[in-house]
Design a protein around this motif. Structure first.
Motif, PDB file in Angstrom:
ATOM      1  N   LYS A   1     -35.941  14.898 -30.125  1.00  0.00           N
ATOM      2  CA  LYS A   1     -34.725  15.112 -29.324  1.00  0.00           C
ATOM      3  C   LYS A   1     -33.535  15.255 -30.264  1.00  0.00           C
ATOM      4  O   LYS A   1     -32.705  14.361 -30.400  1.00  0.00           O
ATOM      5  CB  LYS A   1     -34.516  13.948 -28.358  1.00  0.00           C
ATOM      6  CG  LYS A   1     -35.482  13.987 -27.194  1.00  0.00           C
ATOM      7  CD  LYS A   1     -35.070  13.008 -26.130  1.00  0.00           C
ATOM      8  CE  LYS A   1     -36.100  12.963 -25.018  1.00  0.00           C
ATOM      9  NZ  LYS A   1     -35.722  12.080 -23.941  1.00  0.00           N
TER      10      LYS A   1
ATOM     11  N   GLY B   1     -27.621  24.296 -23.833  1.00  0.00           N
ATOM     12  CA  GLY B   1     -27.274  25.316 -22.830  1.00  0.00           C
ATOM     13  C   GLY B   1     -26.260  26.291 -23.410  1.00  0.00           C
ATOM     14  O   GLY B   1     -26.339  27.506 -23.202  1.00  0.00           O
TER      15      GLY B   1
ATOM     16  N   ILE C   1     -30.501  18.138 -31.762  1.00  0.00           N
ATOM     17  CA  ILE C   1     -29.785  19.363 -31.415  1.00  0.00           C
ATOM     18  C   ILE C   1     -30.434  20.570 -32.106  1.00  0.00           C
ATOM     19  O   ILE C   1     -30.617  21.622 -31.496  1.00  0.00           O
ATOM     20  CB  ILE C   1     -28.290  19.211 -31.778  1.00  0.00           C
ATOM     21  CG1 ILE C   1     -27.675  18.113 -30.896  1.00  0.00           C
ATOM     22  CG2 ILE C   1     -27.546  20.527 -31.633  1.00  0.00           C
ATOM     23  CD1 ILE C   1     -26.321  17.609 -31.342  1.00  0.00           C
TER      24      ILE C   1
HETATM   25  C1  FAD Z   1     -24.774   8.360 -29.331  1.00  0.00           C
HETATM   26  C2  FAD Z   1     -25.617   9.575 -29.605  1.00  0.00           C
HETATM   27  C3  FAD Z   1     -25.670  10.090 -30.883  1.00  0.00           C
HETATM   28  C4  FAD Z   1     -26.452  11.234 -31.146  1.00  0.00           C
HETATM   29  N1  FAD Z   1     -26.466  11.750 -32.411  1.00  0.00           N
HETATM   30  C5  FAD Z   1     -27.190  12.870 -32.695  1.00  0.00           C
HETATM   31  C6  FAD Z   1     -27.209  13.418 -34.006  1.00  0.00           C
HETATM   32  O1  FAD Z   1     -26.621  12.886 -34.936  1.00  0.00           O
HETATM   33  N2  FAD Z   1     -27.936  14.564 -34.191  1.00  0.00           N
HETATM   34  C7  FAD Z   1     -28.638  15.178 -33.193  1.00  0.00           C
HETATM   35  O2  FAD Z   1     -29.255  16.215 -33.432  1.00  0.00           O
HETATM   36  N3  FAD Z   1     -28.639  14.652 -31.935  1.00  0.00           N
HETATM   37  C8  FAD Z   1     -27.934  13.520 -31.664  1.00  0.00           C
HETATM   38  N4  FAD Z   1     -27.952  12.984 -30.394  1.00  0.00           N
HETATM   39  C9  FAD Z   1     -28.779  13.635 -29.374  1.00  0.00           C
HETATM   40  C10 FAD Z   1     -28.098  14.894 -28.847  1.00  0.00           C
HETATM   41  O3  FAD Z   1     -26.822  14.578 -28.319  1.00  0.00           O
HETATM   42  C11 FAD Z   1     -28.980  15.514 -27.795  1.00  0.00           C
HETATM   43  O4  FAD Z   1     -30.195  15.897 -28.400  1.00  0.00           O
HETATM   44  C12 FAD Z   1     -28.295  16.743 -27.177  1.00  0.00           C
HETATM   45  O5  FAD Z   1     -27.108  16.396 -26.515  1.00  0.00           O
HETATM   46  C13 FAD Z   1     -29.241  17.434 -26.193  1.00  0.00           C
HETATM   47  O6  FAD Z   1     -28.561  18.528 -25.698  1.00  0.00           O
HETATM   48  P1  FAD Z   1     -28.939  19.164 -24.272  1.00  0.00           P
HETATM   49  O7  FAD Z   1     -28.022  20.327 -24.124  1.00  0.00           O
HETATM   50  O8  FAD Z   1     -30.406  19.354 -24.223  1.00  0.00           O
HETATM   51  O9  FAD Z   1     -28.634  18.018 -23.217  1.00  0.00           O
HETATM   52  P2  FAD Z   1     -27.307  17.201 -22.827  1.00  0.00           P
HETATM   53  O10 FAD Z   1     -26.375  17.112 -23.962  1.00  0.00           O
HETATM   54  O11 FAD Z   1     -27.830  15.938 -22.222  1.00  0.00           O
HETATM   55  O12 FAD Z   1     -26.640  18.104 -21.711  1.00  0.00           O
HETATM   56  C14 FAD Z   1     -27.304  18.304 -20.487  1.00  0.00           C
HETATM   57  C15 FAD Z   1     -26.301  18.663 -19.426  1.00  0.00           C
HETATM   58  O13 FAD Z   1     -27.006  19.041 -18.237  1.00  0.00           O
HETATM   59  C16 FAD Z   1     -26.265  18.593 -17.122  1.00  0.00           C
HETATM   60  N5  FAD Z   1     -27.166  18.509 -15.965  1.00  0.00           N
HETATM   61  C17 FAD Z   1     -28.307  17.789 -15.836  1.00  0.00           C
HETATM   62  N6  FAD Z   1     -28.861  17.975 -14.624  1.00  0.00           N
HETATM   63  C18 FAD Z   1     -28.042  18.837 -13.971  1.00  0.00           C
HETATM   64  C19 FAD Z   1     -28.071  19.410 -12.664  1.00  0.00           C
HETATM   65  N7  FAD Z   1     -29.041  19.149 -11.786  1.00  0.00           N
HETATM   66  N8  FAD Z   1     -27.047  20.245 -12.317  1.00  0.00           N
HETATM   67  C20 FAD Z   1     -26.038  20.522 -13.187  1.00  0.00           C
HETATM   68  N9  FAD Z   1     -25.977  20.002 -14.433  1.00  0.00           N
HETATM   69  C21 FAD Z   1     -26.965  19.172 -14.804  1.00  0.00           C
HETATM   70  C22 FAD Z   1     -25.720  17.246 -17.566  1.00  0.00           C
HETATM   71  O14 FAD Z   1     -24.569  16.884 -16.793  1.00  0.00           O
HETATM   72  C23 FAD Z   1     -25.393  17.511 -19.038  1.00  0.00           C
HETATM   73  O15 FAD Z   1     -24.037  17.891 -19.236  1.00  0.00           O
HETATM   74  C24 FAD Z   1     -27.201  11.840 -30.116  1.00  0.00           C
HETATM   75  C25 FAD Z   1     -27.147  11.310 -28.820  1.00  0.00           C
HETATM   76  C26 FAD Z   1     -26.367  10.179 -28.560  1.00  0.00           C
HETATM   77  C27 FAD Z   1     -26.339   9.628 -27.159  1.00  0.00           C
END
Ligand code: FAD
Length: 342
Positions: A298, A18, A300
């Protein structure tokens, strides 16, 4: 209904994807507001593993997850995104073509030409403690978040938990509550040592109480709590009189309201096409961990790519009459002006 906040793009979720979407949209002159249920930006990176190093962000050999969030916040600064934190998007309604009305659980209303769902694994929601009958008190006198500190002014507050949230709110609410008790099942805390020391100092000064034990039941009427029944660690039982109970047992990820937005779903993910990551609804895009398509990873870096392509198509929706010319940030003075570097 409060006056709607008008914006080109409403981004649901302030996780890394985001945040990067703000940058790609900003380069193409689209203004974004972001809503997130968490009280901070950064999604999983900030909430689940802030101190862990990430090794697969292109051209950055090693960066902590929180460091990545901070770098993204710095990168999007020129576009002045507006954050609405601590709010969950509940409904999306099409009111034009293209125009959407989006509402949060806190009563905020947005009108946006484009909606970008960057909701990751779904919304972080508080874990409910295993206390019989607690549902009847929720949002009346049992609260899983502090939206307004003043709600607790002059009240007898019982905080349960031993993590950062429990300790932070103990320190913040102690001066305004008429009486505050912190209850935790162990004398070890998963919180910043400085907060623990400050809390212990308040206990020693007799400004707050600290009890080792667990809540076994609640007393009260019509959703208003009067006391919590507690089993102390030494096996004895006691009652703690209180007007508000704040349990902080951590967060869990649930798909949440995304399931009710009338979008096609596949295994709790939103299927998208891969030219622009648009959903089954024109004008609604899904990027990052929340989407699904053949070969999806999945990661980043995948979400960053999706944000760039989404912005190109969103531009056609927001500015149907404007021609978009592809430009590099290295050579385009117009892009550099937007970034404040030319
Ligand atoms: C322990 C761990 C280690 C990781 N290591 C890596 C790595 O080394 N390399 C890598 O590339 N990826 C890694 N990942 C994966 C990476 O963190 C995710 O791919 C990334 O966070 C996805 O980003 P996003 O913005 O799509 O979602 P998210 O980070 O999940 O953020 C989504 C946000 O949306 C909000 N949200 C959801 N629904 C609503 C709603 N209805 N209203 C308001 N807000 C809402 C949530 O509260 C959240 O803050 C790891 C994940 C974990 C758990």
């Amino acid at each position: 209904m409060s006056d709607p906040i008008k914006t080109d793009v409403l981004i649901i979720g302030a996780g890394p994807i985001g945040l990067f979407a703000v940058f790609e949209l900003g380069l193409l002159d689209m203004k974004a507001h972001l809503v997130d249920i968490l009280d901070k930006a950064g999604g999983q990176c900030a909430e689940l593993y802030p101190e862990k190093p990430i090794y697969d962000i292109p051209a950055i050999p090693k960066i902590s997850a929180q460091g990545l969030v901070e770098a993204l916040m710095e990168q999007i600064k020129p576009f002045n995104p507006v954050f609405h934190l601590g709010e969950m998007v509940q409904t999306i309604e099409r009111i034009g073509d293209p125009k959407f009305r989006v509402r949060t659980d806190n009563g905020k209303v947005f009108e946006a030409k484009v909606v970008v769902i960057a909701a990751g694994g779904g919304s972080f929601q508080p874990k409910r403690p295993p206390i019989p009958g607690i549902e009847a008190y929720e949002s009346k006198s049992v609260h899983y978040a502090v939206r307004k500190m003043d709600t607790f002014r002059g009240k007898r507050v019982l905080i349960v938990g031993g993590g950062d949230s429990a300790l932070d709110w103990t320190l913040n609410l102690a001066p305004i509550a008429s009486h505050l008790t912190l209850l935790h099942r162990r004398d070890q805390f998963r919180a910043a040592p400085d907060s623990v020391n400050k809390m212990m100092a308040l206990v020693n000064e007799k400004k707050i109480d600290f009890v080792l034990g667990q809540v076994t039941g609640l007393e009260g009427e019509g959703g208003q709590i009067a006391a919590a029944n507690v089993k102390r660690n030494d096996g004895s039982a006691c009652q703690i009189a209180c007007d508000a109970l704040l349990p902080f047992f951590g967060l869990t990820m649930k798909l949440g309201p995304v399931a009710d937005w009338g979008l096609q779903l596949h295994e709790e993910l939103i299927p998208v096409e891969t030219a622009a990551f648009e959903t089954s609804e024109r004008g609604i895009f899904a990027i990052g961990d929340i989407n699904s398509y053949p070969g999806k990873l999945k990661l980043i870096l995948s979400g960053f790519h999706e944000a760039a392509l989404m912005a190109q198509k969103a531009h056609r929706t927001v500015y149907p009459d404007k021609k978009l010319t592809f430009q590099y940030t290295t050579s385009s003075t117009s892009l550099q002006k937007k970034l404040g570097v030319a």
